[in-house]
Design a protein around this motif. Structure first.
Motif, PDB file in Angstrom:
ATOM      1  N   HIS A  34       0.687  -1.096  -0.119  1.00  0.00           N
ATOM      2  CA  HIS A  34      -0.041   0.192  -0.010  1.00  0.00           C
ATOM      3  C   HIS A  34       0.602   1.507   0.051  1.00  0.00           C
ATOM      4  O   HIS A  34       0.533   2.454  -0.374  1.00  0.00           O
ATOM      5  CB  HIS A  34      -0.938   0.097   1.271  1.00  0.00           C
ATOM      6  N   ARG A  79      -2.631  -6.371   8.421  1.00  0.00           N
ATOM      7  CA  ARG A  79      -1.895  -4.949   7.984  1.00  0.00           C
ATOM      8  C   ARG A  79      -0.505  -5.227   8.792  1.00  0.00           C
ATOM      9  O   ARG A  79      -0.580  -5.450   9.832  1.00  0.00           O
ATOM     10  CB  ARG A  79      -2.575  -3.676   8.217  1.00  0.00           C
ATOM     11  N   ASP A 109      -3.257  -0.309  15.155  1.00  0.00           N
ATOM     12  CA  ASP A 109      -4.705   0.367  14.462  1.00  0.00           C
ATOM     13  C   ASP A 109      -4.594   1.605  14.216  1.00  0.00           C
ATOM     14  O   ASP A 109      -5.126   2.174  13.350  1.00  0.00           O
ATOM     15  CB  ASP A 109      -5.651  -0.181  15.536  1.00  0.00           C
ATOM     16  N   ASP A 112      -1.428   4.982   9.934  1.00  0.00           N
ATOM     17  CA  ASP A 112      -1.959   4.514   8.449  1.00  0.00           C
ATOM     18  C   ASP A 112      -0.733   3.930   7.718  1.00  0.00           C
ATOM     19  O   ASP A 112       0.328   4.165   8.209  1.00  0.00           O
ATOM     20  CB  ASP A 112      -2.276   6.154   7.908  1.00  0.00           C
ATOM     21  N   PHE A 113      -0.998   3.688   6.524  1.00  0.00           N
ATOM     22  CA  PHE A 113       0.040   2.934   5.718  1.00  0.00           C
ATOM     23  C   PHE A 113       1.069   3.803   5.247  1.00  0.00           C
ATOM     24  O   PHE A 113       2.369   3.498   5.241  1.00  0.00           O
ATOM     25  CB  PHE A 113      -0.553   2.367   4.614  1.00  0.00           C
ATOM     26  N   THR A 115       2.376   6.252   7.160  1.00  0.00           N
ATOM     27  CA  THR A 115       3.373   6.496   8.025  1.00  0.00           C
ATOM     28  C   THR A 115       4.273   5.119   8.310  1.00  0.00           C
ATOM     29  O   THR A 115       5.365   5.355   8.734  1.00  0.00           O
ATOM     30  CB  THR A 115       2.631   6.832   9.394  1.00  0.00           C
ATOM     31  N   THR A 302       2.678   6.034  -2.011  1.00  0.00           N
ATOM     32  CA  THR A 302       1.632   5.366  -1.787  1.00  0.00           C
ATOM     33  C   THR A 302       1.180   4.872  -3.043  1.00  0.00           C
ATOM     34  O   THR A 302       1.364   5.324  -4.035  1.00  0.00           O
ATOM     35  CB  THR A 302       0.356   6.258  -1.298  1.00  0.00           C
ATOM     36  N   ALA A 306      -4.129   2.647  -1.907  1.00  0.00           N
ATOM     37  CA  ALA A 306      -4.213   3.123  -0.629  1.00  0.00           C
ATOM     38  C   ALA A 306      -4.646   4.553  -0.637  1.00  0.00           C
ATOM     39  O   ALA A 306      -4.611   5.360   0.433  1.00  0.00           O
ATOM     40  CB  ALA A 306      -2.727   3.097   0.041  1.00  0.00           C
ATOM     41  N   GLU A 307      -4.897   5.123  -1.958  1.00  0.00           N
ATOM     42  CA  GLU A 307      -4.990   6.614  -2.007  1.00  0.00           C
ATOM     43  C   GLU A 307      -6.539   6.931  -1.892  1.00  0.00           C
ATOM     44  O   GLU A 307      -7.487   6.065  -2.148  1.00  0.00           O
ATOM     45  CB  GLU A 307      -4.342   6.947  -3.403  1.00  0.00           C
TER      46      GLU A 307
END
Length: 307
Positions: A34, A79, A109, A112-113, A115, A302, A306-307
């Motif tokens: 992602h 994830r 959780d 985000d992807f 980071t 990204t 994932a966008e």
């Protein structure tokens, strides 16, 4: 799948190309990427013998799509934060990546992807730098190249331990360093920057972290007699005034420190600053920006999913 590759060892040109989708082998997982991190190393960190075309990249984040035999630490749909290291299966700059199970860790959780994609290389380097510096509350630290991805984390981690920090960066990044917890900042392009550091820490700082290549020698000039310089780039420099100059030590096991850093970032106690989030089509532009060595935090790419 589409991926960014080096076509041959003799050329450092990186190209976007179509490749067959890989399959995981024993002890491996296939990860749908992602996002992936971008660093100065990505163009060059490849196995010397291939195989080619070789997918570049050593860090990222995604979702487990398929498992090979013997994998029990992750499941399909998880994830994950991805770490590879010049393995024959290739790296992270593609729509999918085959990753050894040991190179996967769960994403919090709250993260985000984008980071998560930028935490592995800078985070591990920062953790290892702090460990090698071994500074205690009240001691002083000079960070050469403090505004980049590693420096951004080191400044915050050191300040959080009560270490007094002064960093070098271009003038536009000075307020940024102060916002991270540095007490002062100097412009490495200014002829008088060494005098400015010595005015801040009379007699010299206790230790220096030389992040950028070639800064090991100049960092010694602002360290007290008998102090130490830790070099991230591995600079080997003649020493003076009893100062030790040593490279920071890569450790396969960071003793839970990396996990703690990831948790601190996810919960907002430490900032992983993203200088730029680029679409997949602009990955080369992101890499070329890193190669100017004038950074503020981390760059990540990204993928469309994932966008």
């Amino acid at each position: 799948m589409q991926a960014y590759v080096r076509l041959e060892p003799q050329s450092d040109v990186v190209e976007l190309t179509d490749l067959p989708k890989p399959s995981p082998g024993e002890g491996q997982a296939l990860v749908e990427m992602h996002a992936f991190g971008v660093g100065i190393h990505d163009r060059y960190f490849i196995p010397p013998t291939g195989p080619f075309p070789y997918v570049i990249g050593i860090e990222g984040a995604g979702v487990v799509a398929e498992l090979g035999g013997g994998v029990d630490n992750v499941g399909v749909g998880d994830r994950v934060i991805v770490s590879t290291n010049m393995r024959p299966e290739g790296g992270t700059w593609g729509e999918c990546a085959v990753v050894p199970a040991g190179g996967l860790s769960p994403m919090p959780d709250a993260m985000d992807f984008a980071t998560a994609a930028g935490v592995t290389v800078a985070g591990k380097s920062a953790v290892e730098s702090i460990h090698s510096l071994a500074l205690t509350e009240g001691e002083t630290l000079f960070v050469a190249g403090a505004s980049g991805a590693i420096g951004t984390l080191v400044v915050q981690m050191a300040a959080g331990r009560g270490v007094r920090v002064i960093g070098s960066a271009s003038q536009p990044n000075h307020e940024y360093l102060l916002s991270l917890g540095a007490e002062a900042a100097v412009d490495y392009r200014s002829e008088g920057w060494r005098e400015d550091v010595l005015a801040w820490a009379a007699g010299g700082v206790d230790a220096a972290l030389a992040i950028q290549p070639g800064t090991g020698a100049s960092s010694q000039k602002v360290v007290r007699d008998g102090g130490r310089v830790i070099t991230v780039s591995g600079d080997q420099e003649p020493t003076e005034r009893g100062i030790s100059v040593v490279p920071f030590v890569h450790r396969s096991d960071t003793g839970g420190e990396m996990e703690a850093l990831i948790d601190d970032i996810a919960e907002g106690r430490i900032r992983l600053v993203l200088e730029g989030i680029y679409p997949f089509a602009d990955a080369i532009k992101a890499l070329e920006g890193c190669e100017t060595r004038s950074a503020r935090g981390k760059r990540v790419v990204t993928l469309p999913i994932a966008e």
